[in-house]
Every structure is written in C-alpha cells, then in structure tokens.
Design an enzyme around this catalytic site. Structure first.
Site, PDB file in Angstrom:
ATOM      1  N   PRO A 266       0.856  -1.200   0.000  1.00  0.00           N
ATOM      2  CA  PRO A 266       0.000   0.000   0.000  1.00  0.00           C
ATOM      3  C   PRO A 266       0.882   1.236   0.000  1.00  0.00           C
ATOM      4  O   PRO A 266       1.737   1.398   0.874  1.00  0.00           O
ATOM      5  CB  PRO A 266      -0.801  -0.130   1.309  1.00  0.00           C
ATOM      6  CG  PRO A 266      -0.020  -1.062   2.170  1.00  0.00           C
ATOM      7  CD  PRO A 266       0.735  -1.971   1.255  1.00  0.00           C
ATOM      8  N   THR A 268       1.053   5.432  -0.262  1.00  0.00           N
ATOM      9  CA  THR A 268       0.335   6.698  -0.203  1.00  0.00           C
ATOM     10  C   THR A 268       0.620   7.537  -1.452  1.00  0.00           C
ATOM     11  O   THR A 268       1.758   7.642  -1.890  1.00  0.00           O
ATOM     12  CB  THR A 268       0.744   7.494   1.053  1.00  0.00           C
ATOM     13  OG1 THR A 268       0.558   6.663   2.195  1.00  0.00           O
ATOM     14  CG2 THR A 268      -0.088   8.742   1.208  1.00  0.00           C
ATOM     15  N   GLN A 320      -6.070  -0.603   3.754  1.00  0.00           N
ATOM     16  CA  GLN A 320      -5.240  -0.332   4.926  1.00  0.00           C
ATOM     17  C   GLN A 320      -5.806   0.853   5.688  1.00  0.00           C
ATOM     18  O   GLN A 320      -6.089   1.896   5.100  1.00  0.00           O
ATOM     19  CB  GLN A 320      -3.790  -0.040   4.527  1.00  0.00           C
ATOM     20  CG  GLN A 320      -2.860   0.069   5.737  1.00  0.00           C
ATOM     21  CD  GLN A 320      -1.428   0.376   5.357  1.00  0.00           C
ATOM     22  OE1 GLN A 320      -1.125   1.474   4.912  1.00  0.00           O
ATOM     23  NE2 GLN A 320      -0.537  -0.587   5.547  1.00  0.00           N
ATOM     24  N   CYS A 351       3.744   3.541   9.534  1.00  0.00           N
ATOM     25  CA  CYS A 351       3.860   4.876   8.935  1.00  0.00           C
ATOM     26  C   CYS A 351       4.781   5.766   9.771  1.00  0.00           C
ATOM     27  O   CYS A 351       4.537   5.971  10.967  1.00  0.00           O
ATOM     28  CB  CYS A 351       2.488   5.529   8.805  1.00  0.00           C
ATOM     29  SG  CYS A 351       2.547   7.156   8.032  1.00  0.00           S
ATOM     30  N   LYS A 390       0.811  -4.337   9.272  1.00  0.00           N
ATOM     31  CA  LYS A 390       2.090  -4.022   8.632  1.00  0.00           C
ATOM     32  C   LYS A 390       2.878  -3.131   9.577  1.00  0.00           C
ATOM     33  O   LYS A 390       2.366  -2.116  10.048  1.00  0.00           O
ATOM     34  CB  LYS A 390       1.881  -3.311   7.296  1.00  0.00           C
ATOM     35  CG  LYS A 390       3.178  -3.003   6.546  1.00  0.00           C
ATOM     36  CD  LYS A 390       2.895  -2.361   5.195  1.00  0.00           C
ATOM     37  CE  LYS A 390       4.170  -2.198   4.376  1.00  0.00           C
ATOM     38  NZ  LYS A 390       5.055  -1.143   4.873  1.00  0.00           N
ATOM     39  N   ASN A 452       9.554  -7.035   3.700  1.00  0.00           N
ATOM     40  CA  ASN A 452       9.454  -5.851   2.854  1.00  0.00           C
ATOM     41  C   ASN A 452      10.740  -5.033   2.956  1.00  0.00           C
ATOM     42  O   ASN A 452      11.221  -4.768   4.055  1.00  0.00           O
ATOM     43  CB  ASN A 452       8.244  -5.018   3.301  1.00  0.00           C
ATOM     44  CG  ASN A 452       8.096  -3.716   2.542  1.00  0.00           C
ATOM     45  OD1 ASN A 452       7.856  -2.679   3.137  1.00  0.00           O
ATOM     46  ND2 ASN A 452       8.235  -3.750   1.231  1.00  0.00           N
ATOM     47  N   ASP A 454      13.726  -3.220  -0.220  1.00  0.00           N
ATOM     48  CA  ASP A 454      14.856  -3.281  -1.155  1.00  0.00           C
ATOM     49  C   ASP A 454      14.757  -4.358  -2.235  1.00  0.00           C
ATOM     50  O   ASP A 454      15.765  -4.703  -2.849  1.00  0.00           O
ATOM     51  CB  ASP A 454      16.188  -3.465  -0.406  1.00  0.00           C
ATOM     52  CG  ASP A 454      16.469  -2.341   0.564  1.00  0.00           C
ATOM     53  OD1 ASP A 454      15.851  -1.266   0.422  1.00  0.00           O
ATOM     54  OD2 ASP A 454      17.298  -2.523   1.476  1.00  0.00           O
ATOM     55  N   ARG A 475       8.730   0.355  -3.320  1.00  0.00           N
ATOM     56  CA  ARG A 475       9.500   1.217  -4.232  1.00  0.00           C
ATOM     57  C   ARG A 475      10.008   0.456  -5.448  1.00  0.00           C
ATOM     58  O   ARG A 475      10.113   1.016  -6.540  1.00  0.00           O
ATOM     59  CB  ARG A 475      10.675   1.852  -3.487  1.00  0.00           C
ATOM     60  CG  ARG A 475      10.257   2.917  -2.478  1.00  0.00           C
ATOM     61  CD  ARG A 475      11.452   3.424  -1.690  1.00  0.00           C
ATOM     62  NE  ARG A 475      12.130   2.336  -1.014  1.00  0.00           N
ATOM     63  CZ  ARG A 475      13.457   2.197  -0.948  1.00  0.00           C
ATOM     64  NH1 ARG A 475      14.245   3.074  -1.521  1.00  0.00           N
ATOM     65  NH2 ARG A 475      13.997   1.183  -0.309  1.00  0.00           N
TER      66      ARG A 475
END
Length: 605
Positions: A266, A268, A320, A351, A390, A452, A454, A475
């Site tokens: 997810p 933003t 989420q 976050c 998460k 999660n 890289d 990313r």
C-alpha cells in the site's frame, strides 16, 4: 572508475555533462534561505502547491447534466456554455475513454475529448446497449449515499463493536451517552412542538390570548437529563433508538492463505487505482489500497472512502486503515466489513510520518504493545474479513520491538504480518535488515509473514525466500512495475523506452477513466503520473548496465540512453517529466510547476 554507491554503467553510455538531477531543483522548504543548503533533503515536500483550476473556469455540474443549477447565486462555477467552450481549448484527442468503454461520458460538454460524444446541439450522446452491457465493470462508490448520510449524522449503530467493548471492559460510555442524548433531544423537541401546537389551537378555540401558550412554552423549555453513564448498556440504548438508526450487516467468516503470493505494498499517493491496475497486468498477485484514516472513514468523508475503491481486475484486494485506539479501529473495521467488498483489512503500524506518529498512530503503536494487541483483537472479533498488520522493526535502533510484537500479535487471530526491515528513524537511509525479518518470521510462526524492503530484482526475491513466506514490494514496483513478471519468469527484462511509453499511455487511459476526462481529471491524471515518474526515472535499462542486477540503493552516474526517449526518461529533471506528460495529456498552462511529494531517496552517499 566506479565510485562507491554508484551503479555500474557501460562506458559508452557515460556522459560528462550531467542531466539535472531532482535533488538540485529548488526546494520549497529552503525558499527563505539566502544561500544553497548543504543539508541532505529527506521526507516530504510539504509546502508544494499542486496546480488547481480556478472554480470560475469550471462549468457548473448541473449544466453539464443539462439541468437547472440548484445553488443559483451561491454557485461559483461558470454558467455560460459558449464562454466555457471558448476557454476550454481544443480537444486533446478524438476518442473519449469513458464513452468508448461504457457508452456514456458523464462529463458531457466539459470532457476534453467531447467531440467523440456530443451532437450538434452540444448534448451528450449515449450508447444505451453498450452502457447496459458494461455497467457491471464500472468502479462503483465504496459507500452508498444513504449510509454516508447516516454516518455524518451519527445514526449508525456499531452492534458488534459495542458488544465486544462491553464484554471486554473497554470504555465507550461517551458514545452511548451521545447516541441517547441526541435521540432524547430530538424526541423532546417533537413532543414539545406537538404540545405547543395543541395548546395554541385550544387557545384559539376557547378565545384565550397567547399568555397560556407562552407559559406552556416556558415550562416545557428544559433539556433531557443526562443518564447515569454507568447504568447505560448497548442493548438498552439500542432498544430506544433502533427505529432511526442503521445497523451494520454481518457476513460469513472468511479465511485467506497468501503464502507465496507477490504483494504490492500500500503506497500513499502513488499507490492509486490506475497504478495498481498496471501492476496487476505485470503479475502482482495481491494489491492494497492507500492508507485511509479511521476517523475520516467513520465520519463518512468521501475523499477518504475513495481510497478504498477496487477495480474488478484486483482479484485479491485489501484496504489499509490507520488509527490510534481500539474503539475507532474496531468501528472502522466493522463498517468496512459491512459495506465494502474487500479480502482483508490491514492495520498500519509502520507509517513514519510525523503527523501520524504524533497522534499515536502508525509506527508509534510499536512502543505500545498492549494497546496494539487490544486493537487487533477487537478488529478480528468484529470483522468477518481477515485482519492483518504491517509494521517496522521498531521506532529506533535502541527500541527494536518487532520480534516481541510478532510473538504477541500472532495470538490475536490475525491473518498475516508484514515486517519492513527498517526502523522509523532510519526511513530509507539504510539497507533493509533481512536477518531481523527472519527472526520475526520465527517468532510469528505459524502466521504468514511477508518481508518488505529493497526488492528490485528476482535475485533479491530469491534471497528473501530464505527468511520469509513471501515479499511485499513497494519502491521496487514504482521503479519497475514489471518486477513481478521478472520474479515469476526468473529473468531480467530489458524494457525499452517504447514499451515504457506504452505503459504510460495505459496509465493515462486508466487515469482518465478513474479521475475523469474533464480538465480537472486530466490534471489529476498528470499529477499522479508525474509523482510516479519521480520513482520511474530511477530505472536503469538492462542493456545499459555493466553489472546486473541494479540495486535499489545504487545511484546511477550521469548517462544517456540508447535513444532520445530513453535519455529523457532517465532524467531527474522535473521539467523533462512534464514534457513526457505533454506527449500524452497535452500542453500544461504557462504557470504550471510540479514538485514531487517525496524528496527522500535511498541512494548510498
């Protein structure tokens, strides 16, 4: 000679004259500084301004639908069709994506592709047969208007949440008092209104003056007494108010097994519906909506509910949410369970943004284990949809709480856990710690755990499988959305500039379908495309690399592409991204300026 932290580029592509990198562009945060800042930019460009069309240049929505404006003098938009047309400019293309797909375009004369579906009188044309056939594929409202109205007036009854709070000693007496007080006040007003009307009628019939009626009004001018909050029960209050309240629905319990699936994180802003559609086509198995705030969802704010929209191609889709207390997160969970078609509900505990952290939500919950455990337990109990979480390793290196949380949270009944291998303090400045993720996996067993951080190639994915059940990619998917296919096919894909332009054309179509084909929709599509390009330009084509694979923290030296378009697409200059958008969405206004939301990068220094 290749410097530390730089990607290995073939010598024939290296250049002396640099392409202006994004980091050297003016930063709004440094606008008041007299000299150039040497401080490394990170975080978000919070003071940037997105281009917005003035209301006076937009056509009234009622006129678009060929009806009379109900707002009249209060309406700030244009009501002159001819003046609007002269200012709108020429169409951006001959084909409206919405009319072609659904047989109707709801933007009518305001559509920037309007010649495709307007007759000589500028009335909207509709292909009734196609519209009926394609209605089932439309992305529908996530919240019906009637329920939204009930939420705004606080006339929704959260039966399962209230029952759970009572059984587990969670204080929600203020909510019960508010519900009952609102009902009693309304009922009293109705009773007093009837009494006054009856008294006044009797006064007229008996020939009396208004003195008796005035006296009765004064005597009855009292507010309902506050109930003893300790005596209130959910059932007692509901029995009083049930005729005026909407009670949320229940569904059959579901289970979910996601082991081995490729999960799109997810994201933003950039994780919008058109981008998720692109990733689905490139092999993503699981998608998730952008983070939505619990308070805004419970208040019925449509801007927040829009983040929960799902496209029919998203076969495994979750949402989420972000909250800071068990009452609000449980109510949100029950509401989504009742009104939305989703496969899981994820609680954001990772976050790092100050605005979220300072409210006690996001990664701040990692330092409040008991509260987090209480929140997730409540969410699981009030929802028929699987619940997940998460999180990060911790808030800082001296407080790595991830392993301990995994041991505690697996007992709450959650479906799966995702661990980002960094702390809040680190953001993206260091490589993800996959050894720590492995320890979290051992602590969470038998609950499914996603790692999660890289992942940018199938080699990175293969390495991660030693530590976790599967991966969530964020990313890496923004830089190269085809990473999911690379993982499944176990090969490096050399995606040419032509193929990437076609991908952007698809995003344009999906964006116009989602945000609209009027000027506002065109500019929203452009803005979100440019936000994506602030990551997409970091992709280094396979044919240009000397050493494979590309690493997410390696900064490319200055180089040119194999053709002019590829050189443009590898530029870190925002102006070059705007040029690319003009190829797809027409010219931008003269005063147009784009600054990406995310100023942070993860390159090694």
């Amino acid at each position: 000679m290749v410097r530390a932290g730089e990607a290995h580029i073939k010598e024939e592509f290296l250049i002396e004259k640099p392409i202006l990198p994004a980091e050297s562009l003016p930063d709004p945060r440094n606008a008041q500084n007299s000299g150039p800042s040497t401080k490394r930019k990170k975080g978000q460009n919070k003071k940037r301004r997105a281009y917005q069309q003035p209301a006076s240049q937009m056509l009234c929505q009622f006129l678009i639908k060929d009806s009379e404006c109900l707002l009249k003098e209060r309406c700030k938009k244009s009501h002159d069709k001819q003046e609007f047309l002269s200012r709108k400019g020429p169409d951006l293309g001959d084909e409206c994506v919405n009319f072609k797909l659904y047989g109707v375009c709801n933007y009518g004369i305001a559509c920037r592709f309007g010649s495709n579906h307007l007759d000589k009188d500028l009335s909207n044309i509709m292909d009734v047969e196609l519209n009926e056939k394609m209605k089932i594929y439309e992305v529908k409202r996530t919240l019906q208007k009637e329920i939204q109205s009930k939420l705004r007036s606080k006339h929704v009854w959260f039966k399962r949440s209230y029952q759970y709070f009572e059984e587990n000693g969670i204080d929600f007496s203020n909510e019960l008092q508010n519900h009952l007080s609102k009902f009693l006040t309304k009922r009293q007003k109705t009773v007093e209104s009837d009494r006054i009307l009856k008294t006044e009628n009797n006064s007229i019939v008996n020939g009396n003056g208004t003195d008796n009626a005035s006296l009765n009004r004064k005597e009855s001018n009292s507010t309902p007494e506050k109930e003893d909050v300790h005596k209130l029960t959910a059932k007692g209050v509901y029995d009083e108010i049930k005729d005026e309240y909407y009670c949320l629905k229940t569904k059959s319990k579901r289970t979910l097994d996601l082991r081995g699936k490729l999960f799109l994180s997810p994201l933003t802003t950039v994780g919008n519906l058109p981008f998720r559609r692109i990733c689905k086509e490139y092999g993503a198995d699981i998608t998730c909506g952008e983070m939505a705030l619990c308070e805004e969802l419970v208040q019925g704010q449509m801007s927040e509910w829009a983040l929960l929209k799902r496209h029919h191609t998203e076969d495994v889709f979750g949402v989420q949410i972000c909250g800071n207390n068990p009452v609000m997160t449980a109510k949100t969970c029950e509401l989504i369970n009742s009104e939305c078609d989703v496969d899981f509900i994820d609680l954001n505990v990772g976050c790092p943004i100050d605005l979220v952290f300072n409210r006690g939500a996001g990664s701040a919950l990692m330092d409040r284990a008991s509260k987090l455990e209480q929140m997730l337990t409540a969410m699981v109990q009030v929802s028929d949809i699987p619940v997940s979480v998460k999180m990060r390793m911790g808030t800082c290196e001296s407080k790595l709480t991830g392993i301990g949380l995994c041991e505690r949270l697996k007992k709450t009944g959650i479906s799966h856990i995702t661990v980002h291998g960094r702390t809040r303090q680190q953001r993206y400045t260091r490589l993800a710690d996959w050894e720590y993720i492995r320890k979290c996996k051992e602590a969470a067993d038998p609950v499914t755990l996603f790692g999660n951080g890289d992942i940018l190639s199938y080699e990175d994915y293969n390495m991660s499988q030693k530590f976790t059940d599967s991966v969530m990619i964020g990313r890496g998917a923004l830089i190269k959305p085809w990473i999911f296919n690379e993982i499944k096919e176990q090969r490096h894909m050399d995606v040419s500039s032509t193929e990437r332009i076609e991908m952007l054309k698809k995003f344009t179509r999906y964006g116009l379908e989602h945000w609209g084909t009027d000027t506002s929709g065109v500019e929203k599509t452009r803005r979100f495309m440019l936000e994506w390009m602030s990551f997409l330009y970091r992709y280094i084509p396979v044919g240009v690399l000397e050493v494979l694979p590309q690493k997410i923290n390696e900064r490319p030296p200055y180089y040119h592409g194999r053709d002019e378009t590829e050189t443009l697409m590898c530029s870190g200059n925002c102006e070059d991204w705007v040029k690319l958008s003009e190829l797809l969405l027409g010219k931008v206004p003269d005063d147009y300026n784009f600054i990406p939301k995310h100023a942070a990068n993860s390159y090694s220094k």
